[in-house]
Design a protein around this motif. Structure first.
Motif, mmCIF file in Angstrom:
data_model
loop_
_atom_site.group_PDB
_atom_site.id
_atom_site.type_symbol
_atom_site.label_atom_id
_atom_site.label_comp_id
_atom_site.label_asym_id
_atom_site.label_seq_id
_atom_site.Cartn_x
_atom_site.Cartn_y
_atom_site.Cartn_z
ATOM 1 N N UNK A 8 0.825 -1.213 0.000
ATOM 2 C CA UNK A 8 0.000 0.000 0.000
ATOM 3 C C UNK A 8 0.857 1.261 0.000
ATOM 4 N N UNK A 9 1.954 1.231 0.733
ATOM 5 C CA UNK A 9 2.845 2.390 0.768
ATOM 6 C C UNK A 9 3.462 2.663 -0.601
ATOM 7 N N UNK A 10 3.931 1.604 -1.260
ATOM 8 C CA UNK A 10 4.533 1.779 -2.582
ATOM 9 C C UNK A 10 3.470 2.156 -3.618
ATOM 10 N N UNK A 11 2.276 1.573 -3.492
ATOM 11 C CA UNK A 11 1.190 1.934 -4.400
ATOM 12 C C UNK A 11 0.828 3.417 -4.268
ATOM 13 N N UNK A 12 0.832 3.918 -3.054
ATOM 14 C CA UNK A 12 0.523 5.341 -2.847
ATOM 15 C C UNK A 12 1.499 6.212 -3.629
ATOM 16 N N UNK A 13 2.779 5.873 -3.579
ATOM 17 C CA UNK A 13 3.791 6.644 -4.324
ATOM 18 C C UNK A 13 3.601 6.519 -5.833
ATOM 19 N N UNK A 61 -20.487 7.742 1.044
ATOM 20 C CA UNK A 61 -19.389 7.787 2.001
ATOM 21 C C UNK A 61 -18.684 6.429 2.015
ATOM 22 N N UNK A 62 -17.360 6.466 1.863
ATOM 23 C CA UNK A 62 -16.566 5.235 1.908
ATOM 24 C C UNK A 62 -15.447 5.431 2.912
ATOM 25 N N UNK A 63 -15.022 4.362 3.543
ATOM 26 C CA UNK A 63 -13.858 4.498 4.423
ATOM 27 C C UNK A 63 -12.660 4.953 3.588
ATOM 28 N N UNK A 64 -11.902 5.881 4.122
ATOM 29 C CA UNK A 64 -10.763 6.390 3.373
ATOM 30 C C UNK A 64 -9.465 6.023 4.068
ATOM 31 N N UNK A 65 -8.458 5.854 3.279
ATOM 32 C CA UNK A 65 -7.137 5.482 3.744
ATOM 33 C C UNK A 65 -6.269 6.741 3.704
ATOM 34 N N UNK A 66 -5.624 7.098 4.778
ATOM 35 C CA UNK A 66 -4.810 8.303 4.810
ATOM 36 C C UNK A 66 -3.424 8.021 4.239
ATOM 37 N N UNK A 67 -2.950 8.942 3.434
ATOM 38 C CA UNK A 67 -1.598 8.783 2.882
ATOM 39 C C UNK A 67 -0.696 9.923 3.355
ATOM 40 N N UNK A 68 -1.056 10.541 4.460
ATOM 41 C CA UNK A 68 -0.295 11.686 4.955
ATOM 42 C C UNK A 68 1.154 11.348 5.280
ATOM 43 N N UNK A 69 1.438 10.101 5.662
ATOM 44 C CA UNK A 69 2.796 9.736 6.043
ATOM 45 C C UNK A 69 3.684 9.413 4.846
ATOM 46 N N UNK A 70 3.126 9.350 3.649
ATOM 47 C CA UNK A 70 3.915 9.047 2.465
ATOM 48 C C UNK A 70 4.533 10.338 1.939
ATOM 49 N N UNK A 71 5.835 10.319 1.745
ATOM 50 C CA UNK A 71 6.518 11.498 1.237
ATOM 51 C C UNK A 71 6.796 11.324 -0.246
ATOM 52 N N UNK A 72 6.415 12.324 -1.032
ATOM 53 C CA UNK A 72 6.635 12.304 -2.469
ATOM 54 C C UNK A 72 7.559 13.465 -2.806
ATOM 55 N N UNK A 73 8.631 13.174 -3.537
ATOM 56 C CA UNK A 73 9.538 14.232 -3.962
ATOM 57 C C UNK A 73 8.852 15.065 -5.043
ATOM 58 N N UNK A 74 8.814 16.361 -4.847
ATOM 59 C CA UNK A 74 8.182 17.245 -5.828
ATOM 60 C C UNK A 74 9.190 18.285 -6.278
ATOM 61 N N UNK A 75 8.945 18.812 -7.446
ATOM 62 C CA UNK A 75 9.834 19.846 -7.960
ATOM 63 C C UNK A 75 9.381 21.195 -7.419
ATOM 64 N N UNK A 76 10.116 22.204 -7.753
ATOM 65 C CA UNK A 76 9.772 23.563 -7.337
ATOM 66 C C UNK A 76 8.472 23.988 -8.020
ATOM 67 N N UNK A 77 8.036 25.186 -7.744
ATOM 68 C CA UNK A 77 6.794 25.702 -8.308
ATOM 69 C C UNK A 77 6.807 25.540 -9.818
ATOM 70 N N UNK A 125 -6.552 8.611 -4.387
ATOM 71 C CA UNK A 125 -5.544 7.626 -3.973
ATOM 72 C C UNK A 125 -6.035 6.876 -2.743
ATOM 73 N N UNK A 126 -6.603 7.597 -1.796
ATOM 74 C CA UNK A 126 -7.120 6.947 -0.596
ATOM 75 C C UNK A 126 -8.200 5.934 -0.920
ATOM 76 N N UNK A 127 -9.081 6.299 -1.828
ATOM 77 C CA UNK A 127 -10.145 5.382 -2.217
ATOM 78 C C UNK A 127 -9.568 4.160 -2.934
ATOM 79 N N UNK A 128 -8.615 4.389 -3.823
ATOM 80 C CA UNK A 128 -7.995 3.274 -4.545
ATOM 81 C C UNK A 128 -7.275 2.342 -3.571
ATOM 82 N N UNK A 129 -6.538 2.903 -2.622
ATOM 83 C CA UNK A 129 -5.830 2.068 -1.650
ATOM 84 C C UNK A 129 -6.814 1.292 -0.770
#
Length: 175
Positions: A27-32, A93-109, A52-56
């Protein structure tokens, strides 16, 4: 991506047998993997995290139903795209999975031109946004896009052509 947990059939089989640690890694890798697609589909609406939460959540609920453990990522991507395309789904309403702990590298603005393209793509109907995101952001062939969306390949080509024409027109590049 190399040989990660999503490519490891034994990890998927372990998760299907109830191995909580294997399922957590999957699930962690899928979130990324799914977040960039969700961002391409939803744009700046804030819907990407929910997608993403719904898919996970669906993967978590149905991993035992996955018949081909080697097809976890395409199966998960299909779940995400279907959730995006099915607007009625957001009314329930569906149960949702939180992905707040997953860090994604993003570029600048992003540059103004990229923001213009995202805005133009965001104005397209959801089915066209899904097609563009799968083809250009995920790098799938038109045949693979058609399969993911459950439409004939000719329809995918036609929709993609029309969607690109609308994006070009929106950007003032329709000559």
């Amino acid at each position: 991506m190399g040989v990660g947990v999503l490519d490891d059939r034994t990890a998927v089989l372990a998760a299907q047998r109830g191995d909580a640690a294997a399922l957590e890694r999957i699930l962690s890798e899928l979130a990324r993997e799914l977040l960039p697609l969700a961002l391409a589909l939803a744009g700046p609406s804030g819907e990407a995290d929910r997608l993403v939460g719904d898919a996970l959540s669906r993967v978590y609920e149905r991993i035992g139903q996955l018949e081909r453990p080697g097809s976890l990522l395409p199966w998960s991507r299909r779940i995400l795209v279907r959730a995006f395309l099915d607007e009625r789904r957001w009314l329930r309403r569906r149960p949702q999975c939180s992905i707040e702990s997953v860090e994604i590298a993003t570029s600048a603005t992003p540059a103004a031109e990229i923001l213009d393209v995202r805005r133009a793509v965001g104005a397209l109907p959801r089915r066209d946004r899904a097609l563009i995101a799968l083809h250009y952001w995920q790098g799938l062939s038109i045949a693979d896009c058609a399969e993911e969306l459950g439409i004939p390949e000719g329809t995918a080509k036609s929709r993609l052509s029309g969607a690109l024409a609308r994006v070009r027109k929106e950007l003032g590049r329709d000559e």
